[in-house]
Write a protein that holds these residues in place. Sequence first.
Motif, short mmCIF file in Angstrom:
data_model
loop_
_atom_site.label_atom_id
_atom_site.label_comp_id
_atom_site.label_asym_id
_atom_site.label_seq_id
_atom_site.Cartn_x
_atom_site.Cartn_y
_atom_site.Cartn_z
N UNK A 19 0.82 -1.20 0.00
CA UNK A 19 0.00 0.00 0.00
C UNK A 19 0.87 1.26 0.00
N UNK A 20 2.02 1.19 0.66
CA UNK A 20 2.94 2.31 0.60
C UNK A 20 3.38 2.61 -0.81
N UNK A 21 3.64 1.56 -1.59
CA UNK A 21 4.04 1.74 -2.99
C UNK A 21 2.89 2.37 -3.78
N UNK A 22 1.69 1.83 -3.62
CA UNK A 22 0.52 2.35 -4.36
C UNK A 22 0.25 3.82 -4.03
N UNK A 23 0.32 4.15 -2.74
CA UNK A 23 0.07 5.53 -2.34
C UNK A 23 1.12 6.46 -2.94
N UNK A 24 2.38 6.02 -2.94
CA UNK A 24 3.43 6.87 -3.54
C UNK A 24 3.17 7.08 -5.03
N UNK A 25 2.79 6.01 -5.72
CA UNK A 25 2.50 6.13 -7.15
C UNK A 25 1.37 7.12 -7.41
N UNK A 26 0.31 7.03 -6.58
CA UNK A 26 -0.83 7.92 -6.75
C UNK A 26 -0.43 9.38 -6.49
N UNK A 312 7.59 0.99 1.93
CA UNK A 312 7.07 0.89 0.57
C UNK A 312 7.16 2.20 -0.17
N UNK A 313 6.84 3.30 0.51
CA UNK A 313 6.95 4.61 -0.12
C UNK A 313 8.39 4.93 -0.50
N UNK A 314 9.30 4.65 0.42
CA UNK A 314 10.72 4.95 0.18
C UNK A 314 11.26 4.15 -1.00
N UNK A 315 10.91 2.88 -1.07
CA UNK A 315 11.47 2.03 -2.13
C UNK A 315 10.80 2.29 -3.47
#
Length: 323
Positions: A19-26, A312-315
């Motif tokens: 979810x961290x990755x998805x939020x960063x993408x959004x 997840x956001x950082x990566x």
Amino acid sequence: MTRYGFVASGGGYRSFYTEGVLVWLRKNDVPVVHIASTSSGNNIVLDYLLWDWQSEDLPPVLTRTIRLNAGDIFDIFSNFRGLRPQLLSGGTHLFSVDKDSCRKSLQLDDERRRTLLAQHLATLRWDIRTTNLSRRQGRFFQVNEMLSRVDDRSLDAFMDAFLAGITTIPYFKAVTIDGDYYIEGGYLDNTPLRTLFEDDEVDEIIAVDFTDYDYHRELDKLYNANSFLLPLNSIDTHLLVSDMQLTLPNTRIFAQATLINGMLAAMGKTSAEIAGRRYYAKPLHVLRPRDLESMTISFKDRSAQKRYFELGQQEAEALFKTS
């Protein structure tokens, strides 16, 4: 602009990393046009699609979870999936899942969230990967078709597919759909890439792989544990076996994806039809966080959900800086 497909793998509360990755993408306006998910990844994707991207900082269930409030954690554990312990267990499963409670806790009874879901599904495609245990084969449920109109009737059918996609036995009872038993897709494919490779609207794929886990260390802990801890050791061993069964097949899935890209490159083609399906060559970007725990809710470390989300956001940011 590059259009991305995204894979939300299963992995218990490792999925907060996803979810961290998805939020960063959004938040960075990276266009995600197709998502495939299974197991806990389904929860993450639904939370993402119920998020008011314009006015809320984070998705709604995630907001409750990372506040680190004990009441929130208990609420997520008992209601997020409508979980109910078996008062008179027959030994076949530990929890039952109340579909109405689950739908409510996921905020699917909220008209505003239903409107957001419909709006977001108009911008991307979502497939849920399940395992049809009766027929011993995988199945993708195409959410856009199921929810072409978001109302009580369509959401009832969607909840069957959603719950099938997150049902792990023997913790939960298998879901029955059209007379067949269904469980989560991770038993056959914990990283459902296939429909992304078939979609010519997807240019590149981002996937998360949770197999970088020190199973040797965990087995050493169990084998060298005090014999007086037998009940706890038995539970930990069972959880570790489930984790290996649902996660290690990722290695084969990624090998197949690499093979498809390699075959197309060797043939000098951008697509090819194989066994009646057309696959397209697509760069595959894989994020591989190390040693994340899989338990759905951690009572030993309540900060894990927030840490995984932030990681997840950082990566995700690091991926786009180097690509």
